[in-house]
Design a protein around this motif. Structure first.
Motif, PDB file in Angstrom:
ATOM      1  N   PHE A  33      43.162  27.027  40.762  1.00  9.89           N
ATOM      2  CA  PHE A  33      42.548  28.344  40.855  1.00  9.89           C
ATOM      3  C   PHE A  33      43.398  29.348  40.090  1.00  9.89           C
ATOM      4  N   SER A  34      42.743  30.182  39.256  1.00 13.15           N
ATOM      5  CA  SER A  34      43.490  31.196  38.513  1.00 13.15           C
ATOM      6  C   SER A  34      43.092  32.592  38.935  1.00 13.15           C
ATOM      7  N   PHE A  35      44.094  33.458  39.043  1.00 18.54           N
ATOM      8  CA  PHE A  35      43.825  34.886  39.161  1.00 18.54           C
ATOM      9  C   PHE A  35      44.037  35.480  37.775  1.00 18.54           C
ATOM     10  N   LEU A  36      42.990  36.124  37.278  1.00 17.76           N
ATOM     11  CA  LEU A  36      43.035  36.670  35.927  1.00 17.76           C
ATOM     12  C   LEU A  36      42.857  38.177  36.008  1.00 17.76           C
ATOM     13  N   GLY A  37      43.678  38.899  35.280  1.00 18.95           N
ATOM     14  CA  GLY A  37      43.523  40.349  35.285  1.00 18.95           C
ATOM     15  C   GLY A  37      44.601  41.006  34.452  1.00 18.95           C
ATOM     16  N   PRO A  38      44.422  42.285  34.126  1.00 14.42           N
ATOM     17  CA  PRO A  38      45.449  42.991  33.343  1.00 14.42           C
ATOM     18  C   PRO A  38      46.681  43.239  34.199  1.00 14.42           C
ATOM     19  N   SER A  39      47.802  43.634  33.576  1.00 13.41           N
ATOM     20  CA  SER A  39      49.011  43.862  34.363  1.00 13.41           C
ATOM     21  C   SER A  39      48.768  45.056  35.292  1.00 13.41           C
ATOM     22  N   GLY A  40      49.288  44.941  36.498  1.00 11.00           N
ATOM     23  CA  GLY A  40      49.105  46.001  37.479  1.00 11.00           C
ATOM     24  C   GLY A  40      47.822  45.870  38.275  1.00 11.00           C
TER      25      GLY A  40
END
Lengths: 360, 307
Positions: A33-40
């Motif tokens: 499972f991946s959590f994907l998102g911009p920093s912060g």
């Protein structure tokens, strides 16, 4: 051996700042499972809450059905791989790998044998007696993985471990990580801001923005059926048109824009105002004659060669840029700059989406 | 050098170099050489200096073996030259002071480096440095007052009903130890703090994540990393303690004798500067030897400390 993870209404506040807002997610045993998102966006905070370095402000975290409240990191069945790996520079490679076993009181000969076996598994035989400083970036990566696997965790947590590697090695390590995960069957939770990494490796991806989980789906659905504008824009490129829905039926809708009426799929969450139409550049076609629907006259303003594809930028009369990508397979004819074309797309490939599902 | 001339001009560069040379030669090297030379000559009346009796000899150094006393530590009774005994006790208590300083400094340094909010660090430094604004003599006297038989410490403890009657705190080496720890603990705190600060906090977290309890994290991760800092702190505290004269003079009891006090007695009471010089060099050489051996045992290199 491997365990599932349940996050129920998990919130995390730092002072007045809400880093993670009401996260609900259920990760299956043995899943990548991946959590994907911009920093912060709060993805690292989620990882640190699962590993136990941060206690959630509210909500509960269960690993293998067991509530983890009040459990310190050294009491949880998780192993974390740090962004900078955090190998112990004063210990040899085998001591690094067997540190978790040393803590558990395993005798030296067994530890050594286990370390050698793990080094074999991560394709680094014969490195047992080297020091950390003697290894290359990719080799250190493997040692970090071996060190985490040594304690036979039910869940592996990886905090952007590939970000320090160069592109070729990164791609190689992706496949390697995926293979190790398949071989061991351990649940992997992977944190990244690199959409390519998340899509290529994961069984499922959770896209995060501003502390909220925007969408959880398999990589295909994340890319093909994003639920909102944030997911669509963060994962891949888009041509975006602002406008409003006029008629809707059977999941399709007419959409009035400054460039004329379009027709596209109506996203499930597309309600109320603030809707936009998103279409991928690879689904945008340039032709010399106008198409029956979803067709906009443009003037070719820029052609950029990207290797595998060629991005053709067209400018509409109102000055908006529409990008169309042509596959560089020899069949495409690249239009000259300044020529007039019609940009059009299939209604099934375009979606009308809200800016963001919740908050933000 | 040419860079310096370009920046400051030839005259100023010359002045700086001359002043540095003067300080080094005349104020550091020359006095030591004079002392070393006189330590090998006998103590003679003025009229006989330069006469037939004025020859180089190691007799001053051998005086350390004169005058046996009986000692019985742990039930074993044996005879020891009195100055050798003083020297041994000086080394022993200096080691104890160094250990106490380490035990006090390590938790504080760890707290400052890894737990305390970095914004509070300047306040913490200020609190640690404030005592240094008062001269060493005054600080030693302050402790002498605090520890006096009818002093504030006894008074407070009696009134808090922790002890029944006043305690004579300054007996044996107690006062000296308290004074030395108080005076030199900072020399331990700062090197250890610097060393721990440079440790990547992720390593502490990684060890904890792998299941290590707090004591093992310190034993396997923090202490090995901080070893050079601890070594440099220990060398400083040990050398300063063994060489301290002021604290043992003020806070000493009737039964405490520090080797530096013996040197002072040769110089000021016996007026025998030659033997005093020999004793001073003995202290320097023996302490340096001792430190080298200990560093060898703990596998610390001089270059580690310099960092």
């Amino acid at each position: 051996m491997s365990a599932g993870i349940d996050l129920q209404n998990v919130c995390c506040d730092f002072g007045n700042f809400r880093a993670v807002d009401n996260a609900n997610i259920s990760i299956k045993p043995g899943e990548f499972f991946s959590f994907l998102g911009p920093s912060g966006c709060g993805k690292t905070t989620i990882l640190r809450m699962i590993s136990g370095f941060i206690e959630p402000t509210a909500g509960s975290i269960k690993i293998g059905g067991k509530d983890m409240k009040g459990q310190r990191p050294n009491q949880r069945p998780t192993a974390l791989i740090f962004q900078n790996l955090a190998l112990f520079p004063l210990m040899s490679i085998w001591e690094n790998i067997s540190f978790g076993l040393e803590v558990r009181g395993v005798d030296k000969a067994t530890r050594r044998a286990k370390a050698e076996a793990l080094l074999e598994m991560v394709d680094l035989p014969g490195a047992a007696d080297k020091m950390v400083s003697q290894l290359s970036g990719g080799q250190k990566q493997r040692v970090a993985i071996a060190r985490a696997l040594a304690v036979e965790p039910a869940v592996m947590l990886l905090d952007e471990p590939l970000s320090a590697l160069d592109l070729k090695l990164r791609q190689h390590m992706r496949a390697e990580l995926r293979a190790i995960q398949k071989r061991t069957g351990v649940t992997f939770i992977y944190i990244t801001h690199d959409q390519g990494e998340a899509l290529a490796m994961s069984d499922r991806v959770g896209v995060m923005s501003q502390g909220r989980i925007q969408q959880v789906a398999n990589p295909r659905d994340i890319y093909n059926n994003p639920v909102n504008g944030f997911v669509a824009s963060f994962v891949g490129e888009n041509n975006i048109f602002a406008g409003s829905v006029n008629t809707a039926a059977e999941g399709m809708a007419g959409f009035d824009t400054a460039l004329g009426p379009f027709r596209a799929r109506l996203g499930e969450l597309a309600k109320g105002g603030n809707l936009k139409l998103y279409v991928r550049p690879e689904h945008t076609i340039l032709s010399e004659t106008a198409a029956a629907e979803n067709s906009v006259p443009v003037t070719v303003s820029e052609v950029s060669f990207e290797g595998a594809f060629i991005a053709v930028h067209g400018k509409t009369a109102s000055g908006q840029t529409i990008v169309a990508e042509l596959r560089n397979d020899g069949s495409a004819t690249v239009p000259e700059i300044g020529t007039a074309r019609f940009a059009h797309f299939n209604a099934a490939h375009a979606a009308i989406l809200p800016d963001s599902t919740v908050g933000a | 050098m040419s860079n310096m001339i370009r920046r400051y001009g030839a005259a100023l560069t010359l002045l700086i170099c001359l002043l540095t040379a003067f300080w080094l030669l005349m104020l550091v090297i020359m006095p030591n050489i004079t002392l070393l030379e006189s330590s090998f000559r006998p103590y003679l009346p003025v009229t006989e200096i330069g006469g037939p009796k004025d020859v180089y000899t190691a007799a001053n150094y051998m005086k350390v073996f004169n005058g046996d006393v009986e000692v019985s530590p742990l039930g074993f009774t044996f005879h020891l030259p009195v100055h050798v005994l003083t020297f041994s006790l000086t080394i022993f208590y200096s080691v104890v002071v160094t250990l106490i300083c380490f035990l006090l400094a390590y938790p504080l340094a760890y707290f400052m480096a890894k737990i305390l909010n970095p914004r509070s660090l300047p306040t913490m430094f200020l609190l640690l440095f404030v005592p240094l604004w008062v001269s060493e003599v005054l600080r030693a006297f302050a402790w002498w007052i605090i520890l006096a038989l009818k002093g504030p410490l006894s008074w407070a403890l009696v009134n808090l009903h922790i002890i029944d009657k006043e305690v004579r705190w300054i007996t044996g080496y107690n006062g000296v130890m308290i004074g030395l720890v108080y005076t030199y603990v900072l020399f331990m705190i700062f090197p250890v703090f610097n060393a721990i600060s440079s440790l990547d906090s992720n390593q502490i977290e990684a060890a904890e994540d792998l299941g290590a309890p707090w004591w093992r994290i310190h034993w396997r991760i923090v202490l090995p990393h901080a070893k050079p800092g601890i070594a440099s702190g220990a060398v400083m505290v040990f050398m300063l303690s063994a060489g301290s004269l002021l604290v043992p003079s003020i806070l000493g009891s009737t039964t405490s004798q520090w080797f530096t006090q013996t040197v002072q007695q040769w110089m000021l009471d016996a007026l025998d500067w030659n033997t005093a010089a020999a004793y001073a060099f003995l202290l320097l050489i023996m302490c340096t030897l001792f430190v080298s051996v200990v560093m060898k045992i703990f596998r610390v290199k001089l270059s580690d400390i310099a960092n």
